[in-house]
Write a protein that holds these residues in place. Structure first.
Motif, PDB file in Angstrom:
ATOM      1  N   TRP A 235       1.916  -4.936   5.368  1.00 58.99           N
ATOM      2  CA  TRP A 235       0.847  -4.773   4.390  1.00 58.99           C
ATOM      3  C   TRP A 235      -0.288  -3.978   5.013  1.00 58.99           C
ATOM      4  CZ3 TRP A 235       3.624  -9.082   5.421  1.00 58.99           C
ATOM      5  CH2 TRP A 235       4.372  -9.632   4.377  1.00 58.99           C
ATOM      6  N   VAL A 236      -1.156  -3.428   4.167  1.00 57.28           N
ATOM      7  CA  VAL A 236      -2.300  -2.680   4.671  1.00 57.28           C
ATOM      8  C   VAL A 236      -3.573  -3.529   4.712  1.00 57.28           C
ATOM      9  CG1 VAL A 236      -1.403  -0.416   4.069  1.00 57.28           C
ATOM     10  CG2 VAL A 236      -2.802  -1.664   2.428  1.00 57.28           C
ATOM     11  N   SER A 237      -3.499  -4.744   4.202  1.00 55.12           N
ATOM     12  CA  SER A 237      -4.667  -5.624   4.267  1.00 55.12           C
ATOM     13  C   SER A 237      -4.227  -7.050   4.601  1.00 55.12           C
ATOM     14  CB  SER A 237      -5.443  -5.615   2.948  1.00 55.12           C
ATOM     15  OG  SER A 237      -4.764  -6.347   1.959  1.00 55.12           O
ATOM     16  N   LYS A 238      -5.114  -7.750   5.257  1.00 54.42           N
ATOM     17  CA  LYS A 238      -4.863  -9.144   5.584  1.00 54.42           C
ATOM     18  C   LYS A 238      -4.739  -9.981   4.316  1.00 54.42           C
ATOM     19  CE  LYS A 238      -6.673 -12.989   8.294  1.00 54.42           C
ATOM     20  NZ  LYS A 238      -7.741 -13.429   9.208  1.00 54.42           N
ATOM     21  N   ASP A 239      -5.575  -9.670   3.327  1.00 55.60           N
ATOM     22  CA  ASP A 239      -5.544 -10.428   2.068  1.00 55.60           C
ATOM     23  C   ASP A 239      -4.186 -10.329   1.377  1.00 55.60           C
ATOM     24  OD1 ASP A 239      -8.168 -11.267   2.427  1.00 55.60           O
ATOM     25  OD2 ASP A 239      -8.995  -9.722   1.120  1.00 55.60           O
ATOM     26  N   SER A 240      -3.597  -9.130   1.365  1.00 53.05           N
ATOM     27  CA  SER A 240      -2.284  -8.949   0.734  1.00 53.05           C
ATOM     28  C   SER A 240      -1.203  -9.712   1.485  1.00 53.05           C
ATOM     29  CB  SER A 240      -1.927  -7.467   0.668  1.00 53.05           C
ATOM     30  OG  SER A 240      -2.806  -6.801  -0.192  1.00 53.05           O
ATOM     31  N   ALA A 241      -1.273  -9.684   2.816  1.00 54.11           N
ATOM     32  CA  ALA A 241      -0.301 -10.430   3.625  1.00 54.11           C
ATOM     33  C   ALA A 241      -0.460 -11.926   3.386  1.00 54.11           C
ATOM     34  CB  ALA A 241      -0.474 -10.096   5.097  1.00 54.11           C
TER      35      ALA A 241
END
Length: 112
Positions: free
Chosen positions: A44-50
């Motif tokens: 993922w490109v963001s921690k939130d998405s992961a």
């Protein structure tokens, strides 16, 4: 733009802009998914998405971890002999089909 749904160009641009990717880890072990009888690395490109993807799993002790691009290109991940997976799943979201890259394809796209 919804950061959870990427087209190829958007995903590559976002990874290059953030200078890294997010993966899921269990201690020192990298979380992978099975795809066509081989391992696939979800990124993922963001921690939130992961983190959001993690919440939909029934696996415990996982946490998001940032991997700088220079480490991602190293032998431990996308290095020619170090990869322990055949595919990379770009920004997977539960219930949607992610972008899928072969290791060599993603390496080439990120080095341009």
């Amino acid at each position: 733009m919804n950061v959870e749904v990427f087209g190829d160009r958007d995903f590559i641009k976002s990874v290059l802009n953030s200078d890294g990717i997010w993966i899921l880890m269990a201690g020192k072990a990298v979380f992978m998914l099975e795809a066509k009888n081989e391992n696939a690395l979800p990124v993922w490109v963001s921690k939130d998405s992961a983190q959001k993807f993690l919440e939909g799993l029934e696996v415990q002790n996982l946490s998001p971890a940032f991997v700088p691009l220079n480490n991602f290109f190293g032998a431990a991940c996308l290095g020619t002999e170090g990869a322990k997976f055949a595919e990379v799943l770009a920004a997977p979201v539960h219930g949607r089909v992610p972008l899928v890259y072969s290791v060599s394809e993603l390496r080439a796209k990120l080095k341009t």
